[in-house]
Design an enzyme around this catalytic site. Structure first.
Site, short mmCIF file in Angstrom:
data_model
loop_
_atom_site.label_atom_id
_atom_site.label_comp_id
_atom_site.label_asym_id
_atom_site.label_seq_id
_atom_site.Cartn_x
_atom_site.Cartn_y
_atom_site.Cartn_z
N CYS A 1 0.35 -1.40 0.12
CA CYS A 1 0.35 -0.11 -0.08
C CYS A 1 1.00 0.81 -0.03
O CYS A 1 1.85 1.48 -1.14
CB CYS A 1 -0.77 0.03 1.24
SG CYS A 1 -2.45 0.97 0.83
N HIS B 1 -3.60 -5.50 0.51
CA HIS B 1 -3.24 -5.66 1.59
C HIS B 1 -3.33 -6.96 2.06
O HIS B 1 -3.86 -7.65 2.62
CB HIS B 1 -4.16 -5.07 2.38
CG HIS B 1 -4.26 -3.48 3.00
ND1 HIS B 1 -3.04 -2.95 3.52
CD2 HIS B 1 -4.47 -2.49 2.09
CE1 HIS B 1 -3.90 -1.49 3.84
NE2 HIS B 1 -3.94 -1.13 2.39
N GLU C 1 -2.01 -8.48 3.79
CA GLU C 1 -1.71 -9.27 5.07
C GLU C 1 -3.07 -9.11 5.97
O GLU C 1 -2.92 -10.24 7.23
CB GLU C 1 -0.92 -7.91 6.37
CG GLU C 1 -1.94 -6.25 7.06
CD GLU C 1 -2.71 -5.73 5.89
OE1 GLU C 1 -3.04 -4.68 5.65
OE2 GLU C 1 -1.49 -5.71 3.97
#
Length: 297
Positions: free
Chosen positions: A130, A247, A249
């Site tokens: 990001c 993203h 994660e």
């Protein structure tokens, strides 16, 4: 002599370490000594719980650091993770005179950007997410489009790249987070990411307001959204250097020790998390190779 002493000393760590530059949070009253250098939990937890590596944070001192600080940190780690953040890169970093889109974090700018440049020179494995994706582009001499969401309905095809929750009211809590970070659109893969994921196209989440305008030097496009927005790049000169605008994660920060687990995700969410693990696994393999070579030197 130094390498001899290192071999003689007992190994304190038996696994690769990943450096994560912090964001800087100024105290509400403006007291520097009360301010925070912080890494959002999900990024460090994803490294801890998805890989066999240890995260190490680097404070965002930026220009306060002594000369050569980048090398001193990078000589002690095996990988570099550049995270996302609610803040944006200050336009002056890429030569723009526009006011930009607040909030900014110039302490982080002054920490992450030189750290990226040094890591590329040293061929330290890099995974950028990001804001980190955008920082890599800026570090390589590229520029950013200030606000890609301003005229999203006129894009071809219309695509909103900010949080889906900006457009849709929903309940608070984990279901809200799953909507916020849930898969929102597809990207077409190319090159190294196509090999890592074993697919030509994947679903990704979308949580950003700025995008690459001019691509930086030494970068190759690895993923595109249907409206032409660059969603991932690779550092051409690096053994491993991948940056994604989405993203990976999310939901990969979970572990049994997390406490009460969130509600079960949708089928698309669970698949996204599983696919994302492949990216962390590839990053871990590259960091492990760096770790082994560092241990033998």
């Amino acid at each position: 002599m130094a390498s001899t002493l290192r071999r003689m000393a007992p190994r304190a760590l038996a696994r690769p370490t990943v450096a994560i530059p912090c964001c800087y949070h100024l105290d509400k009253e403006g007291n520097k000594f009360q301010s925070l250098h912080a890494v959002t939990d999900k990024y460090a937890s994803a490294i801890l719980n998805t890989t066999n590596m240890l995260p190490i944070s680097i404070p965002a001192f930026g220009k306060e650091f002594p000369t050569g600080w980048e090398d001193e940190y990078l000589n002690r780690v095996d990988g570099l993770l550049i995270t996302g953040s609610p803040t944006n890169i200050h336009p002056s970093e890429y030569g723009s005179k526009q006011e930009g889109l607040e909030p900014f974090d110039q302490s982080r700018d002054a920490t992450s950007i030189p750290l990226i440049k040094a890591a590329v020179e040293k061929d330290i494995p890099i995974l950028a997410i990001c804001r980190g994706f955008q920082e890599l582009n800026v570090a390589m001499g590229g520029t950013l489009e200030i606000d890609v969401t301003a005229d999203w309905e006129n894009r071809q095809p219309p695509m909103y790249h900010g949080y889906p929750t900006d457009l849709e009211k929903c309940e608070s809590g984990q279901r809200n987070q799953d909507l916020k970070y849930g898969p929102a659109h597809t990207v077409v893969l190319n090159g190294e990411l196509q090999r890592i994921f074993g697919e030509d196209e994947i679903l990704v989440n979308t949580c950003h307001y700025q995008v690459i305008d001019e691509l930086g030097e030494n970068l190759a496009v690895e993923a595109l959204a249907s409206d032409g927005v660059i969603e991932a790049v690779r550092i051409k000169s690096s053994s491993f250097g991948i940056a994604v605008q989405w993203h990976p994660e999310y939901r990969n920060f979970l572990s049994p020790s997390f406490g009460e687990l969130p509600v079960e995700g949708s089928e698309e969410m669970e698949k996204f998390a599983e696919v994302s693990k492949k990216l962390y696994n590839a990053f871990e393999m590259a960091c492990n190779e760096k770790f082994l070579s560092r241990e033998q030197s």
